[in-house]
Design an enzyme around this catalytic site. Structure first.
Site, PDB file in Angstrom:
ATOM      1  CG  HIS A  95       7.162   2.728  16.186  1.00 27.84           C
ATOM      2  ND1 HIS A  95       7.079   3.578  17.266  1.00 27.84           N
ATOM      3  CD2 HIS A  95       8.205   3.182  15.439  1.00 27.84           C
ATOM      4  CE1 HIS A  95       8.022   4.501  17.181  1.00 27.84           C
ATOM      5  NE2 HIS A  95       8.724   4.279  16.076  1.00 27.84           N
ATOM      6  CD  GLU A  96       9.174   2.295  11.815  1.00 28.58           C
ATOM      7  OE1 GLU A  96       9.125   3.444  11.326  1.00 28.58           O
ATOM      8  OE2 GLU A  96       9.976   1.987  12.719  1.00 28.58           O
ATOM      9  CG  HIS A  99       7.056   7.349  12.391  1.00 29.12           C
ATOM     10  ND1 HIS A  99       7.209   8.323  13.356  1.00 29.12           N
ATOM     11  CD2 HIS A  99       7.906   6.338  12.736  1.00 29.12           C
ATOM     12  CE1 HIS A  99       8.112   7.924  14.248  1.00 29.12           C
ATOM     13  NE2 HIS A  99       8.543   6.732  13.897  1.00 29.12           N
ATOM     14  CG  HIS A 103       3.607  12.416   6.167  1.00 28.52           C
ATOM     15  ND1 HIS A 103       4.181  11.778   5.092  1.00 28.52           N
ATOM     16  CD2 HIS A 103       3.586  13.734   5.830  1.00 28.52           C
ATOM     17  CE1 HIS A 103       4.496  12.659   4.161  1.00 28.52           C
ATOM     18  NE2 HIS A 103       4.143  13.852   4.583  1.00 28.52           N
TER      19      HIS A 103
END
Length: 228
Positions: A95-96, A99, A103
């Site tokens: 999940h991280e 991100h 980006h």
């Protein structure tokens, strides 16, 4: 009176959701990942599979302190996730990294959210002081300017909470899709577990946004009442 019921209701819901999320995380932290990969290894693989090589993966202290920092391009994982070889660790790590993929691909909602960070930081620093002092001034001297500033600051942080939602949902969507295609979650049970863990994590953001909205309505109602 209606606002008070909403505040109490959202407070109760928030406690329930937080409790459920922690229970789900604990449950899936005890479910071993068949692939045997640690959270850090899952993160590394997801980044490389998305041709991202300039993002560092680091371990940070605390529990559930996992986050992606676009400013220094780091995926920050709590020790339990960084070293863990469980379904929960894989879900959170991916999940991280979702991100980080956002980006790298200039995902519009993440860009919008990042652009808001400076003003949100200012609003977050002044909101409690301005509301507390503003309410007292409004009651005892009918001076509303500080309360108005407080409500405006609260509005900014509330908007930020809602902008966070599509960012979080999309990161989970990317994570689950990759976990499946990369065959990290080998079985349906593992994949369903990762999906369940991320669903409840997302629910905490939904409740936080709704809580911010109800709080904003409470102070806005107070401000409008004082202006009559």
């Amino acid at each position: 009176m209606t606002i008070w019921f909403l505040l109490i209701g959202i407070g109760i819901i928030s406690m329930i959701v937080q409790s459920r999320f922690k229970n789900k995380f604990k449950k899936y932290s005890e479910m071993p990942l068949t692939s045997g990969l640690s959270g850090a290894e899952v993160a590394q693989k997801m980044l490389h599979d998305n041709n991202i090589y300039d993002v560092k993966i680091i371990s940070v202290e605390g529990q559930l302190t996992d986050h992606y920092n676009p400013a220094d391009r780091t995926v920050n994982l709590s020790p339990e996730v960084y070293h863990g070889r469980s379904v929960a660790a894989a879900a959170v790590a991916s999940h991280e990294c979702g991100h980080a993929v956002q980006h790298a691909t200039a995902y519009s909602w993440l860009q919008f959210r990042s652009a808001m960070v400076p003003i949100v930081n200012v609003a977050s620093r002044i909101v409690q002081f301005t509301l507390m002092i503003g309410v007292m001034l409004a009651i005892f001297s009918k001076v509303l300017i500080l309360l108005q500033i407080g409500v405006a600051a609260l509005a900014v942080t509330t908007v930020f909470s809602f902008i966070t939602l599509p960012v979080e949902f999309d990161a989970s969507r990317r994570a689950l899709a990759w976990l499946n295609t990369a065959n990290i979650t080998h079985s349906t049970v593992e994949h369903d577990g990762a999906q369940d863990a991320l669903k409840w994590a997302a629910m905490t953001y939904v409740v936080a946004a709704l809580s911010a909205l109800v709080t904003l309505l409470y102070y806005a109602q107070m401000l409008l009442g004082r202006r009559d």
